[in-house]
Design a protein around this motif. Structure first.
Motif, PDB file in Angstrom:
ATOM      1  N   VAL A 154       7.122  -2.292   4.751  1.00 13.80           N
ATOM      2  CA  VAL A 154       7.892  -1.146   4.549  1.00 13.80           C
ATOM      3  C   VAL A 154       8.431  -1.297   3.089  1.00 13.80           C
ATOM      4  CG1 VAL A 154      10.272   0.019   5.109  1.00 13.80           C
ATOM      5  CG2 VAL A 154       8.548  -0.959   6.951  1.00 13.80           C
ATOM      6  N   MET A 155       8.918  -2.462   2.476  1.00 14.10           N
ATOM      7  CA  MET A 155       9.327  -2.503   1.447  1.00 14.10           C
ATOM      8  C   MET A 155       8.262  -2.157   0.288  1.00 14.10           C
ATOM      9  SD  MET A 155      11.542  -3.376  -1.000  1.00 14.10           S
ATOM     10  CE  MET A 155      12.969  -4.433  -0.460  1.00 14.10           C
ATOM     11  N   PHE A 156       7.280  -2.407   0.755  1.00 18.11           N
ATOM     12  CA  PHE A 156       5.924  -2.462  -0.464  1.00 18.11           C
ATOM     13  C   PHE A 156       5.805  -0.803  -0.456  1.00 18.11           C
ATOM     14  CE2 PHE A 156       1.748  -1.707  -2.210  1.00 18.11           C
ATOM     15  CZ  PHE A 156       1.731  -2.859  -2.816  1.00 18.11           C
ATOM     16  N   VAL A 157       5.511  -0.095   0.597  1.00 25.82           N
ATOM     17  CA  VAL A 157       5.406   1.230   0.413  1.00 25.82           C
ATOM     18  C   VAL A 157       6.551   2.164  -0.124  1.00 25.82           C
ATOM     19  CG1 VAL A 157       5.010   3.384   2.005  1.00 25.82           C
ATOM     20  CG2 VAL A 157       4.032   1.318   2.599  1.00 25.82           C
ATOM     21  N   VAL A 158       7.600   1.876   0.160  1.00 22.06           N
ATOM     22  CA  VAL A 158       8.985   2.237  -0.580  1.00 22.06           C
ATOM     23  C   VAL A 158       9.062   2.141  -2.006  1.00 22.06           C
ATOM     24  CG1 VAL A 158      11.401   2.421  -0.691  1.00 22.06           C
ATOM     25  CG2 VAL A 158      10.374   2.458   1.819  1.00 22.06           C
ATOM     26  N   ALA A 159       8.871   0.832  -2.389  1.00 23.34           N
ATOM     27  CA  ALA A 159       8.947   0.503  -3.780  1.00 23.34           C
ATOM     28  C   ALA A 159       7.682   0.928  -4.340  1.00 23.34           C
ATOM     29  CB  ALA A 159       9.028  -1.259  -3.872  1.00 23.34           C
ATOM     30  N   MET A 160       6.579   0.999  -3.930  1.00 23.49           N
ATOM     31  CA  MET A 160       5.384   1.740  -4.488  1.00 23.49           C
ATOM     32  C   MET A 160       5.708   2.953  -4.947  1.00 23.49           C
ATOM     33  SD  MET A 160       1.526   1.999  -3.371  1.00 23.49           S
ATOM     34  CE  MET A 160       1.913   3.366  -2.300  1.00 23.49           C
ATOM     35  N   ALA A 161       6.181   3.798  -3.852  1.00 24.72           N
ATOM     36  CA  ALA A 161       6.474   5.245  -3.926  1.00 24.72           C
ATOM     37  C   ALA A 161       7.106   5.557  -5.101  1.00 24.72           C
ATOM     38  CB  ALA A 161       6.722   5.681  -2.716  1.00 24.72           C
ATOM     39  N   ILE A 162       8.420   4.746  -5.002  1.00 20.90           N
ATOM     40  CA  ILE A 162       9.253   4.916  -6.227  1.00 20.90           C
ATOM     41  C   ILE A 162       8.905   4.553  -7.589  1.00 20.90           C
ATOM     42  CG2 ILE A 162      11.667   4.155  -6.958  1.00 20.90           C
ATOM     43  CD1 ILE A 162      12.484   3.700  -3.978  1.00 20.90           C
ATOM     44  N   ALA A 163       8.281   3.607  -7.668  1.00 20.28           N
ATOM     45  CA  ALA A 163       7.467   3.244  -9.116  1.00 20.28           C
ATOM     46  C   ALA A 163       6.496   4.336  -9.309  1.00 20.28           C
ATOM     47  CB  ALA A 163       6.921   1.872  -8.894  1.00 20.28           C
ATOM     48  N   ALA A 164       5.682   4.844  -8.447  1.00 18.43           N
ATOM     49  CA  ALA A 164       4.699   5.791  -8.677  1.00 18.43           C
ATOM     50  C   ALA A 164       5.513   7.147  -9.184  1.00 18.43           C
ATOM     51  CB  ALA A 164       3.776   6.204  -7.513  1.00 18.43           C
ATOM     52  N   GLY A 169       9.623 -10.493  -4.121  1.00 18.72           N
ATOM     53  CA  GLY A 169       8.483 -10.673  -4.589  1.00 18.72           C
ATOM     54  C   GLY A 169       7.219  -9.036  -4.216  1.00 18.72           C
ATOM     55  N   VAL A 170       7.440  -8.943  -3.119  1.00 19.26           N
ATOM     56  CA  VAL A 170       6.861  -7.765  -2.355  1.00 19.26           C
ATOM     57  C   VAL A 170       7.243  -6.588  -3.183  1.00 19.26           C
ATOM     58  CG1 VAL A 170       6.635  -6.190  -0.512  1.00 19.26           C
ATOM     59  CG2 VAL A 170       6.455  -8.507  -0.016  1.00 19.26           C
ATOM     60  N   ALA A 171       8.395  -6.451  -3.617  1.00 19.65           N
ATOM     61  CA  ALA A 171       9.177  -5.319  -4.426  1.00 19.65           C
ATOM     62  C   ALA A 171       8.333  -5.240  -5.769  1.00 19.65           C
ATOM     63  CB  ALA A 171      10.318  -5.207  -4.426  1.00 19.65           C
ATOM     64  N   VAL A 172       8.362  -6.338  -6.438  1.00 20.66           N
ATOM     65  CA  VAL A 172       7.677  -6.456  -7.759  1.00 20.66           C
ATOM     66  C   VAL A 172       6.250  -6.234  -7.599  1.00 20.66           C
ATOM     67  CG1 VAL A 172       7.135  -7.982  -9.654  1.00 20.66           C
ATOM     68  CG2 VAL A 172       9.359  -8.061  -8.422  1.00 20.66           C
ATOM     69  N   ILE A 173       5.466  -6.609  -6.677  1.00 21.16           N
ATOM     70  CA  ILE A 173       4.102  -6.292  -6.618  1.00 21.16           C
ATOM     71  C   ILE A 173       3.820  -4.909  -6.312  1.00 21.16           C
ATOM     72  CG2 ILE A 173       1.827  -6.654  -5.135  1.00 21.16           C
ATOM     73  CD1 ILE A 173       2.901  -9.525  -4.735  1.00 21.16           C
ATOM     74  N   ALA A 174       4.593  -4.454  -5.550  1.00 19.22           N
ATOM     75  CA  ALA A 174       4.723  -2.878  -5.089  1.00 19.22           C
ATOM     76  C   ALA A 174       4.871  -1.769  -6.418  1.00 19.22           C
ATOM     77  CB  ALA A 174       5.444  -2.519  -3.911  1.00 19.22           C
ATOM     78  N   ALA A 175       5.948  -2.177  -6.907  1.00 19.67           N
ATOM     79  CA  ALA A 175       6.227  -1.599  -8.065  1.00 19.67           C
ATOM     80  C   ALA A 175       5.269  -1.284  -9.293  1.00 19.67           C
ATOM     81  CB  ALA A 175       7.550  -2.168  -8.746  1.00 19.67           C
ATOM     82  N   ALA A 176       4.573  -2.667  -9.281  1.00 20.37           N
ATOM     83  CA  ALA A 176       3.654  -2.739 -10.413  1.00 20.37           C
ATOM     84  C   ALA A 176       2.421  -1.546  -9.763  1.00 20.37           C
ATOM     85  CB  ALA A 176       3.098  -3.973 -10.525  1.00 20.37           C
ATOM     86  N   HIS A 177       1.899  -1.733  -8.388  1.00 19.68           N
ATOM     87  CA  HIS A 177       0.903  -1.097  -8.122  1.00 19.68           C
ATOM     88  C   HIS A 177       1.295   0.632  -8.082  1.00 19.68           C
ATOM     89  CE1 HIS A 177      -2.314  -3.769  -6.235  1.00 19.68           C
ATOM     90  NE2 HIS A 177      -1.555  -4.628  -6.325  1.00 19.68           N
ATOM     91  N   GLY A 178       2.659   0.732  -7.557  1.00 18.89           N
ATOM     92  CA  GLY A 178       2.893   2.181  -7.573  1.00 18.89           C
ATOM     93  C   GLY A 178       2.837   2.736  -8.802  1.00 18.89           C
ATOM     94  N   TYR A 179       3.378   2.012  -9.934  1.00 18.82           N
ATOM     95  CA  TYR A 179       3.494   2.387 -11.229  1.00 18.82           C
ATOM     96  C   TYR A 179       2.171   2.858 -11.969  1.00 18.82           C
ATOM     97  CZ  TYR A 179       5.404   2.789 -16.126  1.00 18.82           C
ATOM     98  OH  TYR A 179       5.600   3.083 -17.220  1.00 18.82           O
ATOM     99  N   LEU A 180       1.128   2.005 -11.747  1.00 17.83           N
ATOM    100  CA  LEU A 180      -0.049   2.068 -12.144  1.00 17.83           C
ATOM    101  C   LEU A 180      -0.655   3.523 -11.443  1.00 17.83           C
ATOM    102  CD1 LEU A 180      -1.767  -1.296 -12.822  1.00 17.83           C
ATOM    103  CD2 LEU A 180      -0.926   0.403 -14.515  1.00 17.83           C
ATOM    104  N   HIS A 181      -0.632   3.496 -10.065  1.00 22.90           N
ATOM    105  CA  HIS A 181      -0.865   4.685  -9.464  1.00 22.90           C
ATOM    106  C   HIS A 181      -0.440   5.914  -9.972  1.00 22.90           C
ATOM    107  CE1 HIS A 181      -3.930   2.512  -6.769  1.00 22.90           C
ATOM    108  NE2 HIS A 181      -2.741   1.728  -6.415  1.00 22.90           N
TER     109      HIS A 181
END
Length: 187
Positions: A67-77, A118-130
Motif C-alpha cells: 500500500v505504501m509503495f502504490v501511494v508513494a509511487m503515485a505521488i512521485a509520478a 525503504g519501500v517509500a524511497v523505492i516507490a518514489a524512484a519508480h513513480g518519479y521515472l514513470h
C-alpha cells in the motif's frame, strides 16, 4: 571454464541499457499505463518481489508495504508529471532491483520504520521515472497504479505459499534480481 562464464556475464552486463528504466514504447491511455509495469523488468521484478517479501512479514504487518509503495509511487509520478524532470531516480530504480533481490535471499529482520521508509524511497524512484515517462497522460497513470497493485497482490499470494518449490523459486528470483540489479548499476 570460470573465465568463460565471467566473460559471458561481462558481455551480458555490458550490452544492457544505460538506464535502469528505458522507455517501453507505449503510447498513452489507461491500457498503456496498465501494460507499462508489465513490460519493464525493473518494475515487474520489484513489484512481484515486494509482494512476496511483504507476505512473509509477521502477521498483520506486511500489507502496509505494498500500500505504501502504490501511494508513494503515485505521488512521485504525479509530481514528475506536474513539473519536475528525472535525475537520481534512475540510480535508485536500479538499486531497488538489487535491494529487493537481496531481501528475498536474506532473512533479515528490519524495523517497521526502516521497511516503510525503504519501500517509500523505492516507490518514489519508480513513480518519479514513470511520471516523467508518461508525461501528462493521467489515464496511463491510473492504469499503471492498478497494474502495480495487481503485481503486488500476485507477489503477496506467491509469498503466502508454503510449498518447498515456491520457496526455492523465491530464492532463485532473489539471486537473479541481484545479478540483474548489479548489471543495471554497472551499465
Amino acid at each position: 571454464m570460470k573465465k568463460n562464464i565471467l566473460l559471458a556475464i561481462a558481455t551480458l552486463v555490458a550490452s544492457t541499457s544505460a538506464f535502469a528504466h528505458p522507455g517501453h514504447g507505449l503510447e498513452s491511455g489507461f491500457a498503456a499505463g496498465f501494460l507499462h509495469p508489465l513490460t519493464g523488468w525493473d518494475h515487474l521484478l520489484v513489484m512481484l518481489s515486494l509482494g512476496v517479501w511483504a507476505a512473509r512479514r509477521p502477521q498483520g504487518q506486511g500489507w502496509q508495504l505494498p500500500v505504501m509503495f502504490v501511494v508513494a509511487m503515485a505521488i512521485a509520478a504525479f509530481t514528475a508529471m506536474s513539473w519536475l524532470s528525472a535525475s537520481l531516480a534512475e540510480l535508485l530504480v536500479a538499486a531497488s532491483v538489487l535491494v529487493m533481490g537481496g531481501l528475498l535471499l536474506a532473512e533479515v529482520a528490519l524495523s517497521r520504520g526502516i521497511q516503510l521508509a525503504g519501500v517509500a524511497v523505492i516507490a518514489a524512484a519508480h513513480g518519479y521515472l514513470h511520471g516523467v515517462e508518461l508525461g501528462s497522460h493521467w489515464t496511463a497513470l491510473a492504469g499503471m497504479v492498478l497494474a502495480t497493485a495487481l503485481l503486488h497482490g500476485l507477489g503477496w499470494w506467491l509469498g503466502r505459499q508454503t510449498q518447498p518449490w515456491v520457496q526455492s523459486a523465491s530464492k532463485l528470483l532473489g539471486g537473479l534480481m541481484l545479478v540483474f540489479g548489479a548489471s543495471l548499476l554497472w551499465a
